[in-house]
Design an enzyme around this catalytic site. Structure first.
Site, PDB file in Angstrom:
ATOM      1  N   SER A 184       0.723  -0.983  -0.065  1.00  0.00           N
ATOM      2  CA  SER A 184      -0.163  -0.525   0.043  1.00  0.00           C
ATOM      3  C   SER A 184       1.027   1.596   0.316  1.00  0.00           C
ATOM      4  CB  SER A 184      -0.919   0.347   1.174  1.00  0.00           C
ATOM      5  OG  SER A 184      -0.274  -0.032   2.445  1.00  0.00           O
ATOM      6  N   HIS A 212      -5.090  -3.341  -2.696  1.00  0.00           N
ATOM      7  CA  HIS A 212      -4.603  -2.051  -3.447  1.00  0.00           C
ATOM      8  C   HIS A 212      -4.372  -3.119  -5.605  1.00  0.00           C
ATOM      9  CE1 HIS A 212      -4.407   0.945  -1.187  1.00  0.00           C
ATOM     10  NE2 HIS A 212      -3.714   0.019  -0.030  1.00  0.00           N
ATOM     11  N   LYS A 242     -11.597   1.049  -2.372  1.00  0.00           N
ATOM     12  CA  LYS A 242     -10.771   1.532  -3.195  1.00  0.00           C
ATOM     13  C   LYS A 242     -11.330   1.548  -5.072  1.00  0.00           C
ATOM     14  CE  LYS A 242      -7.441   0.199   0.402  1.00  0.00           C
ATOM     15  NZ  LYS A 242      -8.042   0.837   1.555  1.00  0.00           N
TER      16      LYS A 242
HETATM   17  C1  LIG Z   1      -3.378  -3.511   1.753  1.00  0.00           C
HETATM   18  C2  LIG Z   1      -4.664  -2.923   2.953  1.00  0.00           C
HETATM   19  N1  LIG Z   1      -5.673  -3.778   3.303  1.00  0.00           N
HETATM   20  C3  LIG Z   1      -6.444  -3.671   3.981  1.00  0.00           C
HETATM   21  C4  LIG Z   1      -6.733  -2.826   3.745  1.00  0.00           C
HETATM   22  C5  LIG Z   1      -8.270  -1.893   5.007  1.00  0.00           C
HETATM   23  O1  LIG Z   1      -9.497  -1.888   4.030  1.00  0.00           O
HETATM   24  P1  LIG Z   1     -10.315  -0.876   4.542  1.00  0.00           P
HETATM   25  O2  LIG Z   1     -10.191   0.828   4.168  1.00  0.00           O
HETATM   26  O3  LIG Z   1     -11.462  -1.261   3.752  1.00  0.00           O
HETATM   27  O4  LIG Z   1     -10.593  -0.897   6.177  1.00  0.00           O
HETATM   28  C6  LIG Z   1      -5.769  -1.284   3.333  1.00  0.00           C
HETATM   29  C7  LIG Z   1      -6.528   0.158   3.276  1.00  0.00           C
HETATM   30  O5  LIG Z   1      -6.860   0.542   4.606  1.00  0.00           O
HETATM   31  C8  LIG Z   1      -4.956  -1.662   2.909  1.00  0.00           C
HETATM   32  O6  LIG Z   1      -4.040  -0.562   1.950  1.00  0.00           O
END
Ligand SMILES: Cc1ncc(COP(=O)(O)O)c(C=O)c1O
Length: 396
Positions: A184, A212, A242
């Site tokens: 991320s 992502h 996203k």
């Molecule tokens: C790699 C990754 N996993 C999980 C999440 C969590 O997802 P959410 O925002 O839907 O809780 C995010 C982002 O926030 C992320 O970048």
């Protein structure tokens, strides 16, 4: 006692501020695609994970409005009580068929990716088990390991050989490899084929967080499709806030894995289902992702355009071929001042600092979207070049 406790909190907050690590929320006042008004300023945003530009898409908004008419605004209860609607079920069926991490896969929807990762790890690992994880994984995979009370062993970023060494040293009951598919804060892609081979050799699960990659890579199906991978050992998590432009997440896997999560995972069981109107909007998002080849082609052309221009800047451009394009400027204060300089020039780009990234690697996290035009990217590059000239001037 209260006074002393509050003074201790204030002291810790002051230390955070003086280290340049205090965070603050910017208030977004209006949004029109990538054009936003933030804290009273009109900016072009490179700060959102809305990679395909679907968050403001009229087809999704229309589906949400129809969803309100049919379902109202709230689910009213958890999935296992009375919150699981036909809209959630249709979304899960469509997602499972689309991402297909193995033959006959099922999917389960969640109101966030954070919860989905907690659910996967607590359902598949427990005390005495080992979770072998990339050092740069998202925080919620690490938190899932903590909640599972499993041993968390981390390997060097992107290094399948290091993961193999860790797995070989783990003589635990159940083994699980956990990795972001697209990292991320770095934008690079995990060595998923090598990790799946390791999972097979060591009789381990491979949990892939495709927050992502879903919607963007693999012609929209995500990182597993990008590499042509499918296996009952794969547990795929994708987020829906996203590239899908809405909110929530899903887990797709072999039906026995999904049923285990549904029956046992507290982060699945003890929370209210997401509003069904969002499931309806997500079904429209899935159609847009399926038909999104031209959005993706435009996005990847912008990535290429940005990288060519950014190669001339004085900051380290990480080797990413995805929509996440970080420029590492190392020092947290410098990252903040560059972000402020970009805001003065009309761009919203977040400065990412420790502990979100390792110490000494503070960066600008530039996110490209199919909603940007080539002119937006060129203007951002010009603003960065202007800041770089100012930096060189200051040093000289
Ligand atoms: C790699 C990754 N996993 C999980 C999440 C969590 O997802 P959410 O925002 O839907 O809780 C995010 C982002 O926030 C992320 O970048």
């Amino acid at each position: 006692m209260t006074q002393a406790a509050l003074a201790a909190l204030d002291g810790a907050l002051a230390a955070r501020r003086s280290a340049g690590l205090a965070r603050r929320r910017r208030i977004v006042e209006t949004v029109d695609g990538v054009r936003v008004r933030v804290d009273g300023r009109d900016l072009v945003s490179f700060a959102s994970n809305d990679y395909l530009g679907l968050a403001g898409d009229p087809a999704l908004a229309a589906a949400a409005r129809d969803g309100i008419k049919r379902w109202g605004v709230g689910a009213g209860a958890s999935h296992l009580v009375s919150g699981h609607t036909a809209a959630h079920q249709a979304l899960e069926d469509e997602l499972a068929a689309y991402v297909a991490p193995c033959a006959g896969a099922r999917a389960l929807s969640f109101s966030s990716g954070y919860l989905a990762n907690l659910a996967i790890l607590t359902a598949l690992a427990g005390r005495g088990d080992v979770i072998v994880a990339d050092r740069l994984n998202h925080a919620c995979l690490n938190d899932g390991a903590l909640l599972a009370r499993a041993d968390l062993v981390r390997y060097a970023h992107g290094d399948a050989q290091a993961a193999a060494t860790r797995l070989a040293a783990a003589s635990k009951r159940q083994r699980l490899i956990a990795t972001d598919a697209v990292f991320s804060m770095d934008g690079d892609v995990a060595p998923l084929p090598e990790l799946l081979a390791l999972a097979e050799n060591h009789d381990a699960w491979l949990v892939v967080d495709d927050a992502h990659g879903f919607g963007v890579l693999g012609d929209g199906r995500g990182s597993l499709a990008h590499f042509g991978l499918a296996s009952p050992r794969l547990v795929l998590m994708g987020t829906l806030g996203k590239a899908a432009g809405v909110a929530g997440a899903f887990v797709a896997a072999h039906p026995s894995v999904i049923e285990t999560i549904l029956q046992t995972a507290r982060p699945y069981i003890y929370t209210t289902a997401a509003p069904p109107l969002l499931a309806e909007a997500l079904r429209a998002a899935l159609r847009a992702i399926r038909d999104g080849a031209s959005r993706r082609a435009h996005l990847f052309a912008l990535v290429e355009r940005f990288r060519q221009g950014a190669a001339r800047l004085p900051w380290r451009l990480l080797p990413s071929s995805t929509a996440i394009q970080p420029l590492v400027c190392e020092d947290a204060a410098r990252a903040l001042s560059l972000a402020a300089g970009l805001a003065q020039r009309g761009f919203f780009v977040p400065a990412i600092r420790p502990p979100t990234v390792p110490a000494g690697t503070a960066r600008l996290r530039i996110c490209l979207s199919a909603a940007h035009s080539p002119g937006d990217v060129d203007a951002l590059l010009a603003a960065l070049a202007d800041l770089a000239a100012g930096t060189r001037g200051a040093v000289a």
